[in-house]
Design a protein around this motif. Structure first.
Motif, short mmCIF file in Angstrom:
data_model
loop_
_atom_site.label_atom_id
_atom_site.label_comp_id
_atom_site.label_asym_id
_atom_site.label_seq_id
_atom_site.Cartn_x
_atom_site.Cartn_y
_atom_site.Cartn_z
N GLY A 116 0.69 -1.14 -0.59
CA GLY A 116 -0.52 0.22 0.24
C GLY A 116 1.15 1.03 0.11
N VAL A 117 2.12 1.29 0.26
CA VAL A 117 3.45 2.13 0.12
C VAL A 117 3.83 2.87 -1.15
CG1 VAL A 117 4.87 3.27 1.07
CG2 VAL A 117 3.48 2.02 2.48
N ASP A 118 3.13 3.29 -1.61
CA ASP A 118 3.99 3.92 -3.11
C ASP A 118 5.38 4.11 -2.80
OD1 ASP A 118 4.49 5.16 -5.73
OD2 ASP A 118 2.60 6.67 -5.14
N ILE A 119 6.22 3.68 -3.95
CA ILE A 119 7.89 4.19 -3.85
C ILE A 119 7.75 4.09 -5.42
CG2 ILE A 119 8.20 2.24 -1.48
CD1 ILE A 119 8.83 -0.28 -4.55
N GLY A 120 7.28 4.66 -6.47
CA GLY A 120 7.49 4.81 -7.09
C GLY A 120 8.22 5.72 -7.70
N ASN A 121 8.59 6.80 -6.38
CA ASN A 121 9.08 8.11 -6.29
C ASN A 121 10.92 7.92 -5.57
OD1 ASN A 121 7.66 10.07 -8.69
ND2 ASN A 121 6.52 10.11 -6.92
N VAL A 122 10.40 6.68 -5.26
CA VAL A 122 11.62 6.67 -4.50
C VAL A 122 13.24 6.55 -5.20
CG1 VAL A 122 13.04 3.98 -2.89
CG2 VAL A 122 10.50 5.20 -2.70
N VAL A 123 13.79 6.53 -6.68
CA VAL A 123 14.15 6.67 -7.74
C VAL A 123 14.99 7.55 -7.47
CG1 VAL A 123 15.62 5.63 -9.39
CG2 VAL A 123 14.59 3.89 -7.91
N LYS A 124 13.51 8.25 -7.88
CA LYS A 124 13.82 9.33 -7.98
C LYS A 124 14.50 10.80 -6.96
CE LYS A 124 11.54 13.75 -10.17
NZ LYS A 124 9.93 14.69 -10.49
N GLU A 125 14.24 10.24 -6.26
CA GLU A 125 14.00 10.95 -4.88
C GLU A 125 15.61 11.12 -3.95
OE1 GLU A 125 11.33 10.17 -1.50
OE2 GLU A 125 10.00 10.76 -2.69
N ALA A 126 16.25 9.23 -4.26
CA ALA A 126 17.18 9.12 -4.11
C ALA A 126 18.66 9.63 -5.20
CB ALA A 126 17.52 6.97 -4.16
N LEU A 127 18.29 9.51 -5.97
CA LEU A 127 19.31 10.24 -6.84
C LEU A 127 19.39 12.00 -6.44
CD1 LEU A 127 17.78 8.58 -10.60
CD2 LEU A 127 20.26 8.24 -9.02
N ALA A 128 18.27 12.00 -6.47
CA ALA A 128 18.73 14.14 -6.53
C ALA A 128 19.00 13.54 -4.90
CB ALA A 128 17.44 14.26 -5.85
N ALA A 129 18.86 13.12 -3.39
CA ALA A 129 19.60 12.81 -2.25
C ALA A 129 21.32 12.72 -2.52
CB ALA A 129 19.37 12.18 -1.26
N ALA A 130 22.00 12.59 -3.68
CA ALA A 130 22.90 11.23 -3.98
C ALA A 130 24.06 12.54 -4.89
CB ALA A 130 23.42 10.18 -4.50
N LYS A 131 22.42 13.20 -5.56
CA LYS A 131 23.32 15.01 -6.00
C LYS A 131 23.27 15.53 -5.31
CE LYS A 131 22.55 17.52 -9.77
NZ LYS A 131 21.47 18.39 -10.88
N ALA A 132 22.67 15.52 -4.25
CA ALA A 132 23.14 16.76 -2.87
C ALA A 132 24.63 17.13 -2.28
CB ALA A 132 22.04 16.99 -2.33
N VAL A 133 24.90 15.30 -2.13
CA VAL A 133 25.83 15.43 -1.27
C VAL A 133 26.75 15.13 -2.15
CG1 VAL A 133 24.66 15.00 0.29
CG2 VAL A 133 25.67 13.45 -0.41
N GLY A 134 27.02 14.88 -3.82
CA GLY A 134 27.73 14.59 -4.94
C GLY A 134 28.01 15.78 -5.49
N THR A 135 27.94 16.50 -6.12
CA THR A 135 27.30 17.84 -6.84
C THR A 135 28.94 18.14 -8.11
OG1 THR A 135 26.52 18.35 -5.27
CG2 THR A 135 27.04 20.09 -7.50
#
Length: 113
Positions: free
Chosen positions: A6-25
């Motif tokens: 019941g939990v929408d995990i469709g955007n998890v990859v997008k959110e994970a990439l944004a989080a990684a980009k923020a720390v490894g710009t």
């Protein structure tokens, strides 16, 4: 979107990439493809765990052990990029894991990562 328990995990990859980009710009151009591949792998791992949990084959401990191995493999893969320092690789991986940890906790009500 993809749902697990019941939990929408469709955007998890997008959110994970944004989080990684923020720390490894500064190294993002070199690391983006492998980080995306790692995030897609974690998404597949959550789907796998959902199937195992539904069949009663995995409990929280089994899922944690499985994900610890997957995190180790991801860490080695990310550190293999010569351009990425170990500190940046670790920060990027931790950012991805944090997003997946939150999604997994919501989806399974287990502390998996």
């Amino acid at each position: 979107m993809e749902k697990v328990n019941g939990v929408d995990i469709g955007n998890v990859v997008k959110e994970a990439l944004a989080a990684a980009k923020a720390v490894g710009t500064e190294n993002w151009a070199d690391a983006k493809d492998i980080v995306d591949n790692i995030a897609q792998g974690f998404l597949n791992d959550l789907k796998f765990i959902a199937k195992k949990k539904a069949k009663g084959e995995y409990d929280e401990y089994d899922a944690k052990i499985f994900l610890e191995d997957q995190k180790m493999v991801a860490r080695v893969r990310l550190r293999s990029l010569a351009i990425v320092t170990l500190q940046i690789a670790e920060r990027m991986l931790n950012a991805v894991i944090e997003v997946f940890k939150n999604a997994a906790t919501a989806a399974f009500n287990w502390a998996l990562f």
